[in-house]
Design a protein around this motif. Structure first.
Motif, PDB file in Angstrom:
ATOM      1  N   TRP A   1       0.844  -1.202   0.000  1.00 42.66           N
ATOM      2  CA  TRP A   1       0.000   0.000   0.000  1.00 42.66           C
ATOM      3  C   TRP A   1       0.882   1.256   0.000  1.00 42.66           C
ATOM      4  O   TRP A   1       0.602   2.228  -0.709  1.00 42.66           O
ATOM      5  N   THR A   2       1.962   1.231   0.778  1.00 43.02           N
ATOM      6  CA  THR A   2       2.853   2.396   0.828  1.00 43.02           C
ATOM      7  C   THR A   2       3.484   2.653  -0.546  1.00 43.02           C
ATOM      8  O   THR A   2       3.551   3.797  -1.008  1.00 43.02           O
ATOM      9  N   ALA A   3       3.942   1.568  -1.178  1.00 44.07           N
ATOM     10  CA  ALA A   3       4.538   1.725  -2.517  1.00 44.07           C
ATOM     11  C   ALA A   3       3.495   2.257  -3.503  1.00 44.07           C
ATOM     12  O   ALA A   3       3.781   3.149  -4.318  1.00 44.07           O
ATOM     13  N   HIS A   4       2.280   1.736  -3.416  1.00 44.31           N
ATOM     14  CA  HIS A   4       1.203   2.157  -4.320  1.00 44.31           C
ATOM     15  C   HIS A   4       0.886   3.634  -4.108  1.00 44.31           C
ATOM     16  O   HIS A   4       0.714   4.401  -5.067  1.00 44.31           O
ATOM     17  N   THR A   5       0.823   4.048  -2.837  1.00 46.61           N
ATOM     18  CA  THR A   5       0.484   5.438  -2.526  1.00 46.61           C
ATOM     19  C   THR A   5       1.616   6.385  -2.942  1.00 46.61           C
ATOM     20  O   THR A   5       1.374   7.447  -3.533  1.00 46.61           O
ATOM     21  N   GLY A   6       2.855   5.981  -2.646  1.00 40.42           N
ATOM     22  CA  GLY A   6       4.000   6.812  -3.053  1.00 40.42           C
ATOM     23  C   GLY A   6       4.060   6.956  -4.567  1.00 40.42           C
ATOM     24  O   GLY A   6       4.318   8.046  -5.099  1.00 40.42           O
ATOM     25  N   ALA A   7       3.809   5.843  -5.259  1.00 42.63           N
ATOM     26  CA  ALA A   7       3.798   5.899  -6.725  1.00 42.63           C
ATOM     27  C   ALA A   7       2.668   6.799  -7.213  1.00 42.63           C
ATOM     28  O   ALA A   7       2.783   7.445  -8.261  1.00 42.63           O
ATOM     29  N   GLY A   8       1.574   6.853  -6.437  1.00 41.42           N
ATOM     30  CA  GLY A   8       0.469   7.752  -6.788  1.00 41.42           C
ATOM     31  C   GLY A   8       0.900   9.206  -6.731  1.00 41.42           C
ATOM     32  O   GLY A   8       0.505  10.016  -7.588  1.00 41.42           O
ATOM     33  N   ALA A   9       1.709   9.554  -5.714  1.00 49.15           N
ATOM     34  CA  ALA A   9       2.233  10.931  -5.636  1.00 49.15           C
ATOM     35  C   ALA A   9       3.060  11.261  -6.868  1.00 49.15           C
ATOM     36  O   ALA A   9       2.954  12.347  -7.448  1.00 49.15           O
ATOM     37  N   LEU A  10       3.859  10.275  -7.276  1.00 48.57           N
ATOM     38  CA  LEU A  10       4.689  10.451  -8.481  1.00 48.57           C
ATOM     39  C   LEU A  10       3.811  10.650  -9.729  1.00 48.57           C
ATOM     40  O   LEU A  10       4.057  11.529 -10.558  1.00 48.57           O
ATOM     41  N   ALA A  11       2.776   9.831  -9.824  1.00 51.31           N
ATOM     42  CA  ALA A  11       1.862   9.954 -10.971  1.00 51.31           C
ATOM     43  C   ALA A  11       1.172  11.312 -10.948  1.00 51.31           C
ATOM     44  O   ALA A  11       0.945  11.928 -12.008  1.00 51.31           O
ATOM     45  N   GLY A  12       0.824  11.786  -9.742  1.00 49.05           N
ATOM     46  CA  GLY A  12       0.201  13.111  -9.630  1.00 49.05           C
ATOM     47  C   GLY A  12       1.121  14.198 -10.164  1.00 49.05           C
ATOM     48  O   GLY A  12       0.676  15.124 -10.860  1.00 49.05           O
ATOM     49  N   ILE A  13       2.425  14.080  -9.858  1.00 46.28           N
ATOM     50  CA  ILE A  13       3.401  15.051 -10.384  1.00 46.28           C
ATOM     51  C   ILE A  13       3.425  14.973 -11.912  1.00 46.28           C
ATOM     52  O   ILE A  13       3.488  16.007 -12.600  1.00 46.28           O
ATOM     53  N   GLY A  14       3.348  13.751 -12.438  1.00 46.70           N
ATOM     54  CA  GLY A  14       3.252  13.595 -13.900  1.00 46.70           C
ATOM     55  C   GLY A  14       2.033  14.324 -14.446  1.00 46.70           C
ATOM     56  O   GLY A  14       2.098  14.972 -15.496  1.00 46.70           O
ATOM     57  N   GLY A  15       0.918  14.226 -13.716  1.00 46.01           N
ATOM     58  CA  GLY A  15      -0.308  14.918 -14.144  1.00 46.01           C
ATOM     59  C   GLY A  15      -0.125  16.421 -14.154  1.00 46.01           C
ATOM     60  O   GLY A  15      -0.604  17.119 -15.063  1.00 46.01           O
ATOM     61  N   ALA A  16       0.579  16.956 -13.121  1.00 42.17           N
ATOM     62  CA  ALA A  16       0.839  18.401 -13.091  1.00 42.17           C
ATOM     63  C   ALA A  16       1.674  18.811 -14.311  1.00 42.17           C
ATOM     64  O   ALA A  16       1.406  19.846 -14.950  1.00 42.17           O
ATOM     65  N   LEU A  17       2.667  17.973 -14.637  1.00 39.91           N
ATOM     66  CA  LEU A  17       3.511  18.300 -15.801  1.00 39.91           C
ATOM     67  C   LEU A  17       2.703  18.243 -17.100  1.00 39.91           C
ATOM     68  O   LEU A  17       2.999  18.976 -18.051  1.00 39.91           O
ATOM     69  N   LEU A  18       1.705  17.351 -17.133  1.00 37.24           N
ATOM     70  CA  LEU A  18       0.842  17.289 -18.328  1.00 37.24           C
ATOM     71  C   LEU A  18       0.181  18.644 -18.566  1.00 37.24           C
ATOM     72  O   LEU A  18       0.130  19.152 -19.695  1.00 37.24           O
ATOM     73  N   ILE A  19      -0.320  19.247 -17.484  1.00 39.22           N
ATOM     74  CA  ILE A  19      -0.971  20.556 -17.612  1.00 39.22           C
ATOM     75  C   ILE A  19       0.071  21.634 -17.950  1.00 39.22           C
ATOM     76  O   ILE A  19      -0.173  22.508 -18.794  1.00 39.22           O
ATOM     77  N   HIS A  20       1.252  21.564 -17.318  1.00 45.93           N
ATOM     78  CA  HIS A  20       2.268  22.591 -17.549  1.00 45.93           C
ATOM     79  C   HIS A  20       2.807  22.561 -18.979  1.00 45.93           C
ATOM     80  O   HIS A  20       3.212  23.590 -19.509  1.00 45.93           O
ATOM     81  N   THR A  21       2.831  21.386 -19.593  1.00 43.79           N
ATOM     82  CA  THR A  21       3.382  21.304 -20.956  1.00 43.79           C
ATOM     83  C   THR A  21       2.303  21.453 -22.025  1.00 43.79           C
ATOM     84  O   THR A  21       2.547  22.039 -23.074  1.00 43.79           O
ATOM     85  N   HIS A  22       1.107  20.896 -21.764  1.00 44.85           N
ATOM     86  CA  HIS A  22       0.063  20.925 -22.798  1.00 44.85           C
ATOM     87  C   HIS A  22      -0.883  22.117 -22.621  1.00 44.85           C
ATOM     88  O   HIS A  22      -1.385  22.652 -23.579  1.00 44.85           O
ATOM     89  N   ARG A  23      -1.186  22.443 -21.340  1.00 45.39           N
ATOM     90  CA  ARG A  23      -2.103  23.524 -20.965  1.00 45.39           C
ATOM     91  C   ARG A  23      -3.529  23.309 -21.483  1.00 45.39           C
ATOM     92  O   ARG A  23      -4.271  24.252 -21.703  1.00 45.39           O
TER      93      ARG A  23
END
Lengths: 289, 352
Positions: free
Chosen positions: B225-247
């Motif tokens: 669960w910890t690995a899954h949740t930590g990886a979720g934080a990483l995926a969330g950062i990926g999502g932020a970058l999606l908005i920052h690059t594509h807008r």
């Protein structure tokens, strides 16, 4: 709402469910017997649909040829997949997923290049284009015909699987590969035969679905997703389970969507998630994914 | 004695080389980004920057699939949570990139944590299929929840972020590339660091023999669960970058196709290699978006050919490639034992 208002969607649901059962039976046996996670299954269904739409020209002989050709194309595709996946023995399901997803993308692109991006439907003999009255409602004859053919195919599949030596070998391979090898039968040959038969069923399902739903660029993805849902809900490798799940999916897709339009997009995926969450021990979990 | 010392030193060197491998890969990635950034072509900058959000998502998938041993298509849910959180913050007038990244990481972690509480009790194929359901439900929810997502039309006209108050917004393609690459490399480095040492060993033990790890007193479900949740934080950062690059964002950006590409990139990269997953994602997107541009409408054909080729030519993924190259006859040297009389001749051992 009167009860008979549900009759037509229910008949539609059963017909659609039986078609899905034909499509999913091959996928579930291929997974159960050979452990092959075949993401190109939807593309074989689409290929069968395209071949049927292109071949059937409104006569009975052309319709028969269309169905036979569709099954033949599916079987050939299954043979290609059997040869392609044989080289990946022991490498896990993710490598199989990578290979078969790649094959699916290539196949879908070639089908779109060959048949265009429009949704196609076959021309059927005039008798099948008419309607009949059922309990006071008009109902298309082609759907009834498809329902009849689907019942016949499911019955034939049951007989082959439970009353013939080939069927017993397939069921034995699902249960215990080592035992099958012990009686002198190469399980890999069974795997290959199952993939060919699964391909033929996929092609056939594609041909039978085409008069009702047509075939287009999204057919492969939709058919694969529905087949996967059915296989997972029915239990990997279980044909009776696939039949039950397919009928449930067919009814949910028709009656459920009519009755709960607001929830329609969530119904199927939500149902699959609930089944999996509630029934965690009924599926094999030891396979390497 | 001398041979034993030699053997120990060789083992230490190999272990150090193995530990250095991800860091050298990140160094190589930084060098490649630098080389792209000095190019005068803004289209190249924009194209490269737009690959990196999915690369971060693939790193997240590699953590769950490779390290935790749970094959997943569902990391697209925290990716979507991060993306929509960022988009909504930006549209509400909060334009600091760091705040976006923190909010996205939090949204991703919360989403993955909630999903993980349901999912990490399952394994292998069942987990994969449940994660498929998560991916589908993510896209459906994104299409249905109009007040947050804008429905199937999506959200457009999202303002560009700023690095610090008073600085100009990140609009220039080269600046966006450098910013996105810095965040992606830092996030991957953080994941590598967090997965190092005991945590890596524990997850490897769970993957190899869960029953034994559990019997030894380890809280297997909690680790996963910890690995899954930590990886979720990483995926969330990926999502932020999606908005920052594509807008802009539509439900298709967070659907099954995105999830499948990320998972297949992990397979090509080598399941436990985080830089390998990122590199494979860039390769896959380069084939789809750059090479595919020369064959309009046939990008799926190229992508499919890449997947089929990768299965046969890269067993074990990109990470295994260096080991396979090292084992080629041209690199193989016979071990030489040093004796007081000088190097010993190879001897043929006989089976007693």
């Amino acid at each position: 709402m009167r009860v008979d208002a549900y009759l037509i969607p229910a008949v539609d649901g059963v017909a659609y469910g039986l078609l899905l059962a034909i499509a999913a039976a091959g996928l579930t046996v291929a997974f159960g017997a050979g452990g092959v996670l075949n993401l190109a299954h939807g593309t074989l269904i689409a290929a069968g649909g395209y071949v049927a739409a292109a071949t059937s020209s409104g006569t009975w002989p052309s319709l028969a040829a269309a169905v036979a050709l569709a099954a033949g194309v599916g079987a050939a595709g299954g043979g290609v997949l059997a040869a392609a996946t044989a080289a990946l023995q022991g490498r896990g399901h993710l490598d199989q997923a990578l290979l078969t997803f790649g094959v699916a993308l290539v196949g879908a692109d070639l089908l779109t290049a060959a048949y265009g991006s429009d949704t196609l439907r076959p021309r059927l003999p005039e008798v099948l284009e008419a309607t009949v009255r059922i309990a006071g409602h008009r109902y298309p004859v082609d759907r009834l015909a498809v329902l009849g053919v689907a019942v016949a195919v499911v019955a034939a599949g049951y007989v082959v699987l439970h009353r013939t030596r080939a069927g017993r070998l397939i069921r034995a391979t699902v249960d215990d590969r080592a035992m099958v090898a012990g009686i002198g039968v190469n399980p890999r040959l069974v795997d290959a035969a199952v993939l060919v038969a699964a391909g033929a069923l996929a092609g056939l399902a594609g041909a039978l679905t085409t008069p009702i739903l047509g075939v287009g660029p999204h057919t492969a993805d939709t058919a694969l997703l529905l087949s996967l849902i059915i296989v997972v809900c029915g239990g990997l490798g279980s044909v009776p389970g696939a039949l039950t799940a397919a009928l449930a999916v067919g009814v949910v897709q028709t009656v459920g969507v009519t009755s709960f339009p607001a929830l329609a997009p969530y119904l199927l995926i939500g149902a699959m998630a609930v089944v999996l969450l509630a029934r965690r021990t009924s599926l094999p979990t030891g396979a390497s994914a | 004695m001398s041979g034993s010392r030699h053997h120990i030193s060789a083992t230490v060197v190999r272990a150090l080389a193995r530990r250095a491998q991800p860091w050298s890969a990140l160094g190589l990635a930084a060098a490649v980004v630098g080389a792209v950034a000095v190019s005068p072509d803004p289209y190249l900058h924009a194209t490269a920057a737009r690959m990196l959000p999915l690369a971060v998502l693939a790193v997240s998938v590699a953590v769950v699939t490779g390290h935790a041993g749970l094959p997943t298509l569902g990391q697209v849910a925290p990716y979507a949570a991060g993306a929509y959180a960022t988009a909504r913050l930006a549209l509400a007038g909060t334009d600091l990139a760091l705040l976006h990244l923190l909010a996205a990481a939090g949204a991703g972690a919360v989403t993955a944590g909630a999903l993980g509480a349901l999912l990490v009790r399952y394994r292998a194929t069942v987990f994969l299929m449940l994660s498929l359901a998560v991916a589908e439900l993510t896209a459906i929810t994104a299409a249905q929840w109009r007040t947050v997502s804008g429905g199937t039309d999506g959200l457009a006209g999202i303002p560009a972020p700023r690095l610090l108050p008073g600085l100009p917004p990140l609009l220039a393609d080269r600046t966006v590339l450098l910013y996105t690459a810095a965040v992606a490399i830092a996030a991957t480095a953080a994941a590598i660091t967090l997965l190092d040492g005991d945590r890596r060993t524990l997850l490897a033990a769970v993957r190899a023999n869960e029953a034994r790890a559990s019997a030894s007193g380890h809280q297997v479900t909690a680790y996963l669960w910890t690995a899954h949740t930590g990886a979720g934080a990483l995926a969330g950062i990926g999502g932020a970058l999606l908005i920052h690059t594509h807008r802009w964002i539509t439900p298709a950006d967070v659907g099954f196709t995105t999830a499948a590409l990320a998972l297949l990139a992990v397979v090509i990269g080598g399941a436990t290699s985080l830089p390998g997953a990122a590199a494979a994602t860039v390769a896959v997107l380069a084939v789809r978006d750059v090479v595919g541009a020369s064959l309009p409408g046939h990008a799926p054909l190229l992508l499919g050919a890449l997947f089929v080729t990768a299965v046969y030519l890269l067993p074990g993924g990109l990470t295994a490639l260096s080991a396979r190259l090292a084992s080629l006859p041209i690199h193989r040297r016979r071990p030489t034992l040093h004796t007081p009389e000088g190097p010993a001749r190879p001897v043929t051992r006989s089976i007693p």
